[in-house]
Design a protein around this motif. Structure first.
Motif, PDB file in Angstrom:
ATOM      1  N   THR A 122      29.913   4.990  12.014  1.00 11.16           N
ATOM      2  CA  THR A 122      30.479   3.699  12.435  1.00 11.16           C
ATOM      3  C   THR A 122      31.600   3.220  11.521  1.00 11.16           C
ATOM      4  N   ARG A 123      31.782   3.917  10.384  1.00 11.01           N
ATOM      5  CA  ARG A 123      32.785   3.547   9.380  1.00 11.01           C
ATOM      6  C   ARG A 123      32.497   2.182   8.751  1.00 11.01           C
ATOM      7  N   ASN A 124      31.225   1.791   8.797  1.00 10.74           N
ATOM      8  CA  ASN A 124      30.788   0.558   8.146  1.00 10.74           C
ATOM      9  C   ASN A 124      29.709   0.961   7.138  1.00 10.74           C
ATOM     10  N   LYS A 125      30.089   1.013   5.862  1.00 10.26           N
ATOM     11  CA  LYS A 125      29.211   1.561   4.829  1.00 10.26           C
ATOM     12  C   LYS A 125      27.895   0.803   4.709  1.00 10.26           C
ATOM     13  N   ALA A 126      27.952  -0.508   4.796  1.00  8.63           N
ATOM     14  CA  ALA A 126      26.728  -1.300   4.658  1.00  8.63           C
ATOM     15  C   ALA A 126      25.758  -1.006   5.805  1.00  8.63           C
ATOM     16  N   ARG A 127      26.282  -0.933   7.015  1.00  4.91           N
ATOM     17  CA  ARG A 127      25.416  -0.642   8.160  1.00  4.91           C
ATOM     18  C   ARG A 127      24.909   0.790   8.110  1.00  4.91           C
ATOM     19  N   GLU A 128      25.722   1.710   7.635  1.00  3.41           N
ATOM     20  CA  GLU A 128      25.285   3.103   7.540  1.00  3.41           C
ATOM     21  C   GLU A 128      24.159   3.256   6.522  1.00  3.41           C
ATOM     22  N   GLN A 129      24.238   2.525   5.422  1.00  3.72           N
ATOM     23  CA  GLN A 129      23.146   2.543   4.453  1.00  3.72           C
ATOM     24  C   GLN A 129      21.874   1.946   5.043  1.00  3.72           C
ATOM     25  N   ALA A 130      22.034   0.872   5.799  1.00  3.89           N
ATOM     26  CA  ALA A 130      20.883   0.262   6.473  1.00  3.89           C
ATOM     27  C   ALA A 130      20.305   1.226   7.507  1.00  3.89           C
ATOM     28  N   ALA A 131      21.175   1.952   8.193  1.00  5.23           N
ATOM     29  CA  ALA A 131      20.720   2.939   9.173  1.00  5.23           C
ATOM     30  C   ALA A 131      19.890   4.032   8.507  1.00  5.23           C
ATOM     31  N   PHE A 132      20.290   4.441   7.310  1.00 10.01           N
ATOM     32  CA  PHE A 132      19.528   5.440   6.567  1.00 10.01           C
ATOM     33  C   PHE A 132      18.117   4.938   6.260  1.00 10.01           C
ATOM     34  N   LYS A 133      17.999   3.681   5.858  1.00 10.80           N
ATOM     35  CA  LYS A 133      16.669   3.109   5.599  1.00 10.80           C
ATOM     36  C   LYS A 133      15.811   3.126   6.864  1.00 10.80           C
TER      37      LYS A 133
ATOM     38  N   GLU B  35       8.099  -3.810  13.973  1.00 14.93           N
ATOM     39  CA  GLU B  35       7.403  -3.626  12.691  1.00 14.93           C
ATOM     40  C   GLU B  35       8.396  -3.364  11.568  1.00 14.93           C
ATOM     41  N   PHE B  36       9.409  -2.546  11.853  1.00 18.51           N
ATOM     42  CA  PHE B  36      10.439  -2.297  10.847  1.00 18.51           C
ATOM     43  C   PHE B  36      11.172  -3.584  10.504  1.00 18.51           C
ATOM     44  N   ASN B  37      11.561  -4.339  11.511  1.00 20.29           N
ATOM     45  CA  ASN B  37      12.309  -5.576  11.276  1.00 20.29           C
ATOM     46  C   ASN B  37      11.510  -6.563  10.436  1.00 20.29           C
ATOM     47  N   GLN B  38      10.227  -6.658  10.687  1.00 19.16           N
ATOM     48  CA  GLN B  38       9.387  -7.573   9.914  1.00 19.16           C
ATOM     49  C   GLN B  38       9.287  -7.143   8.458  1.00 19.16           C
ATOM     50  N   ALA B  39       9.269  -5.831   8.243  1.00 22.07           N
ATOM     51  CA  ALA B  39       9.157  -5.313   6.879  1.00 22.07           C
ATOM     52  C   ALA B  39      10.494  -5.283   6.153  1.00 22.07           C
ATOM     53  N   HIS B  40      11.592  -5.440   6.876  1.00 22.98           N
ATOM     54  CA  HIS B  40      12.931  -5.385   6.288  1.00 22.98           C
ATOM     55  C   HIS B  40      13.746  -6.580   6.790  1.00 22.98           C
ATOM     56  N   PRO B  41      13.524  -7.766   6.228  1.00 26.13           N
ATOM     57  CA  PRO B  41      14.204  -8.968   6.728  1.00 26.13           C
ATOM     58  C   PRO B  41      15.720  -8.932   6.573  1.00 26.13           C
ATOM     59  N   ASP B  42      16.232  -8.017   5.729  1.00 25.23           N
ATOM     60  CA  ASP B  42      17.683  -7.925   5.560  1.00 25.23           C
ATOM     61  C   ASP B  42      18.323  -6.961   6.558  1.00 25.23           C
ATOM     62  N   ILE B  43      17.487  -6.340   7.416  1.00 23.07           N
ATOM     63  CA  ILE B  43      17.990  -5.439   8.454  1.00 23.07           C
ATOM     64  C   ILE B  43      17.317  -5.805   9.774  1.00 23.07           C
TER      65      ILE B  43
ATOM     66  N   LYS C 150      20.734 -12.276   1.047  1.00 25.27           N
ATOM     67  CA  LYS C 150      21.561 -11.144   1.432  1.00 25.27           C
ATOM     68  C   LYS C 150      21.994 -11.278   2.888  1.00 25.27           C
ATOM     69  N   PRO C 151      23.159 -10.765   3.204  1.00 22.46           N
ATOM     70  CA  PRO C 151      23.554 -10.764   4.617  1.00 22.46           C
ATOM     71  C   PRO C 151      22.644  -9.829   5.405  1.00 22.46           C
ATOM     72  N   VAL C 152      22.319 -10.199   6.594  1.00 18.78           N
ATOM     73  CA  VAL C 152      21.465  -9.377   7.453  1.00 18.78           C
ATOM     74  C   VAL C 152      22.337  -8.354   8.168  1.00 18.78           C
ATOM     75  N   GLU C 153      22.005  -7.071   7.985  1.00 14.91           N
ATOM     76  CA  GLU C 153      22.725  -6.009   8.688  1.00 14.91           C
ATOM     77  C   GLU C 153      22.095  -5.821  10.063  1.00 14.91           C
ATOM     78  N   LYS C 154      22.890  -6.033  11.085  1.00 11.52           N
ATOM     79  CA  LYS C 154      22.403  -5.924  12.456  1.00 11.52           C
ATOM     80  C   LYS C 154      22.775  -4.552  13.020  1.00 11.52           C
ATOM     81  N   LEU C 155      21.746  -3.765  13.360  1.00 11.24           N
ATOM     82  CA  LEU C 155      21.943  -2.399  13.832  1.00 11.24           C
ATOM     83  C   LEU C 155      21.544  -2.258  15.294  1.00 11.24           C
TER      84      LEU C 155
END
Length: 436
Positions: free
Chosen positions: A322-333, A64-72, A37-42
């Motif tokens: 940000t008008r970037n749906k993928a990043r906004e979903q990642a932000a929610f996580k 800790e979050f980054n380690q647990a979520h390699p796609d974000i 998966k592409p990595v969403e950079k926030l």
């Protein structure tokens, strides 16, 4: 149509078979380990002094979050105080370089909405589990996080004001160190007993967010300065005027406080050095006050009048538009993870901020902490009496109007009625452009 030579046909068939074989291997790998998966950079803007220990604590949480979520992958950006962070977010939004998540004051919600900077959290909370999480926070905190049934901010580092007192000085003054003042009259009586050469009985910060330090007195007198509407305030109500008179009398008449204005950082410093026996300060200052004081520190709810009371305070987690749906979903996580009970418990223990949901106080680490530090539970107990902090459209300007009115009474011999009548007129004029 010409037929291909035999040797060329063999090469072509072999290439096709190899392609199919490689494709199958890829599908097998995808079935076992998942497609890459592409990595969403926030970017996460957070208000704290860069060199402070809290910056290190926050960096550790983000790691800790980054380690647990390699796609974000989240990068924390430490932006100074709340005001600086708010300005940075607004400027970044206009230039197309806004962060994905930010911790900003809960009272900034209306201004953020008016400028289309934030997204409703409800739009991301699709599952039943998400809805349970959304409804799990203390109602007192949600008063500055909801608008018309929609949640825009998630409580993170939230606080109330508390009374901190020096138990040794209580004992020296003949007061019971386990019985702090519970009413306004007891606050004055105890303050007079504690006031002596080189020591004030009480200090309440008044030079910065004066409206916040004054607001408890209005609530305790039965009239908050704000209600549910974001375009209306109640500065000139009789009970608010009475509350400001009492607030000012602590220094001008009762003389248990120093004259003039008191800095936000001055009060805890004076408390730790013995220059003040009691102070009002944020629950978010608890950890630092306990570290610096060389005496037994008592922590109590604020003394009340017709009722106990305090405004809530502190910051929420906001998802930026940000008008970037993928990043906004990642932000929610990321927001969900940051506000989970275990993470919130860790942050509350490090800082003194209140755990934002009952589940935080069921975690093993919080139970262990409160056994060793019972002072850490006072703010949570006070939440049952907490009320909404002053939050409106053009919120910072409205807050400054009330702060200025309070400061005029404290330093310029202006009567509370005159100061608050003028403040009400100014606020009404500013809010008149915002219709119901």
């Amino acid at each position: 149509m010409k037929r291909l030579p035999r040797h060329m046909l063999q090469v072509l068939v072999g290439a096709v078979m190899l392609t199919v074989l490689l494709s199958g291997c890829g599908n097998q790998a995808g079935g076992k380990t998942g497609q890459t998966k592409p990595v969403e950079k926030l970017t996460f803007d957070f208000p704290v002094a860069v060199a402070g220990p809290l910056a290190q604590d926050m960096t550790q949480l983000v790691n800790e979050f980054n380690q647990a979520h390699p796609d974000i992958q989240v990068t924390p950006v430490f932006s100074g105080d709340y005001g600086t962070t708010m300005t940075k977010v607004q400027t970044g939004f206009k230039s197309g370089n806004a962060p994905d998540v930010a911790v900003l004051l809960s009272t900034d919600m209306n201004t953020l909405l008016d400028n289309h900077l934030i997204l409703p959290i409800n739009g991301f909370a699709a599952s039943k589990k998400d809805q349970q999480w959304l409804n799990s926070f203390y109602p007192a905190f949600m008063a500055n996080s909801n608008l018309n049934g929609t949640t825009y901010g998630i409580p993170f580092q939230r606080s109330t004001l508390l009374l901190y007192y020096n138990k040794n000085e209580f004992q020296k003054a003949g007061l019971n160190p386990n019985n702090p003042p519970k009413t306004w009259s007891e606050l004055v009586t105890d303050g007079k007993a504690l006031t002596k050469a080189g020591q004030w009985g009480l200090e309440i910060p008044t030079s910065g967010l004066t409206y916040w330090e004054f607001q408890p007195f209005a609530i305790e007198n039965g009239q908050n300065v704000v209600g549910d509407a974001a375009n209306k305030v109640y500065f000139d109500q009789p009970k608010v005027v009475q509350a400001l008179q009492f607030f000012a009398d602590l220094s001008l008449k009762d003389k248990i406080e120093p004259p003039g204005l008191i800095g936000w950082a001055t009060a805890p410093d004076d408390f730790a050095s013995g220059k003040a026996a009691m102070i009002y300060h944020s629950s978010g200052s608890l950890t630092q006050i306990l570290k610096t004081a060389k005496f037994p520190v008592g922590v109590a709810m604020l003394p009340g009048n017709v009722r106990p009371g305090t405004p809530t305070g502190g910051g929420n987690l906001y998802i930026i538009n940000t008008r970037n749906k993928a990043r906004e979903q990642a932000a929610f996580k990321f927001v969900k993870w940051m506000s989970s009970p275990d993470v919130t418990a860790k942050w509350a223990i490090e800082t003194g901020y209140i755990g934002t949901s009952p589940a935080v106080y069921e975690t093993a680490q919080m139970k262990k902490y409160l056994q060793a530090t019972p002072q850490g539970d006072v703010a949570r107990q006070q939440l049952q009496y907490a009320a909404k902090e002053l939050a409106t459209h053009d919120g910072q300007e409205i807050q400054q109007i009330l702060s200025t009115a309070c400061q005029k009474v404290l330093t310029q011999n202006v009567l509370p009625q005159a100061a608050l009548t003028a403040a009400q007129q100014q606020a009404d004029a500013l809010l008149s452009k915002f219709k119901d």
